[in-house]
Motif scaffolding. Sequence first.
Motif, PDB file in Angstrom:
ATOM      1  N   ALA A  69      83.166  14.980  57.487  1.00  0.00           N
ATOM      2  CA  ALA A  69      83.102  14.121  56.382  1.00  0.00           C
ATOM      3  C   ALA A  69      81.687  13.888  55.828  1.00  0.00           C
ATOM      4  O   ALA A  69      81.420  13.826  54.492  1.00  0.00           O
ATOM      5  CB  ALA A  69      83.489  12.766  56.692  1.00  0.00           C
ATOM      6  N   GLN A  70      80.651  14.506  56.360  1.00  0.00           N
ATOM      7  CA  GLN A  70      79.191  14.442  56.117  1.00  0.00           C
ATOM      8  C   GLN A  70      79.042  15.746  55.022  1.00  0.00           C
ATOM      9  O   GLN A  70      78.092  15.714  54.343  1.00  0.00           O
ATOM     10  CB  GLN A  70      78.363  14.583  57.248  1.00  0.00           C
ATOM     11  CG  GLN A  70      78.168  13.483  58.088  1.00  0.00           C
ATOM     12  CD  GLN A  70      77.894  12.323  57.432  1.00  0.00           C
ATOM     13  OE1 GLN A  70      76.617  12.479  56.753  1.00  0.00           O
ATOM     14  NE2 GLN A  70      78.381  11.305  57.666  1.00  0.00           N
ATOM     15  N   PHE A  71      80.098  16.742  55.457  1.00  0.00           N
ATOM     16  CA  PHE A  71      79.781  18.104  54.544  1.00  0.00           C
ATOM     17  C   PHE A  71      80.776  18.266  53.513  1.00  0.00           C
ATOM     18  O   PHE A  71      80.505  19.290  52.631  1.00  0.00           O
ATOM     19  CB  PHE A  71      79.508  19.452  55.373  1.00  0.00           C
ATOM     20  CG  PHE A  71      78.257  18.982  56.233  1.00  0.00           C
ATOM     21  CD1 PHE A  71      77.206  19.545  55.766  1.00  0.00           C
ATOM     22  CD2 PHE A  71      78.237  18.697  57.660  1.00  0.00           C
ATOM     23  CE1 PHE A  71      75.937  19.646  56.666  1.00  0.00           C
ATOM     24  CE2 PHE A  71      77.360  18.665  58.424  1.00  0.00           C
ATOM     25  CZ  PHE A  71      75.916  19.035  57.837  1.00  0.00           C
ATOM     26  N   VAL A  72      81.923  17.528  53.506  1.00  0.00           N
ATOM     27  CA  VAL A  72      83.056  17.590  52.693  1.00  0.00           C
ATOM     28  C   VAL A  72      83.479  16.433  51.936  1.00  0.00           C
ATOM     29  O   VAL A  72      83.637  15.569  52.692  1.00  0.00           O
ATOM     30  CB  VAL A  72      84.052  18.631  53.524  1.00  0.00           C
ATOM     31  CG1 VAL A  72      85.323  18.547  52.338  1.00  0.00           C
ATOM     32  CG2 VAL A  72      83.976  19.689  54.140  1.00  0.00           C
ATOM     33  N   ALA A  73      83.522  16.633  50.811  1.00  0.00           N
ATOM     34  CA  ALA A  73      83.811  15.308  49.962  1.00  0.00           C
ATOM     35  C   ALA A  73      85.224  15.217  50.061  1.00  0.00           C
ATOM     36  O   ALA A  73      86.029  15.638  50.603  1.00  0.00           O
ATOM     37  CB  ALA A  73      83.739  15.473  48.406  1.00  0.00           C
TER      38      ALA A  73
END
Length: 122
Positions: A69-73
């Motif tokens: 979730a930190q790296f993919v919207a």
Amino acid sequence: MSDTRSPAQIEADIISRRAQLAVVLDEIGVRVHPKTMIGDAKAKVASTVDRTAGRAFVAVNRSVSDVKAQFVAEDGSPRLERVIPAALVVVGAVALLTLSSGSSGSSRSSRSSRRSSWRKGR
């Protein structure tokens, strides 16, 4: 309290009780047999391991989802403002590891050549 049963009825009750007692004793013998106790212990350990592994899987899955979730919207596109700095950190760490392992390898080879030349001189 008088017993109005006939001797044949009493004998039949005794035989019935002996049969019931034999079944109970056989069951106790099976329960306390070492193989049965080992099997029960193994089953309990396996159950505990399965439960622990399940909890670990859930925790790891949650952590992976949090990192993702930190790296993919939410729409599935990468968050470049976070991906690029992380990629640079990884590339830098790999470069440092490569350089540090390369320098220690050359010092090993020079040490071994010094040892071999020392042995030749003896």
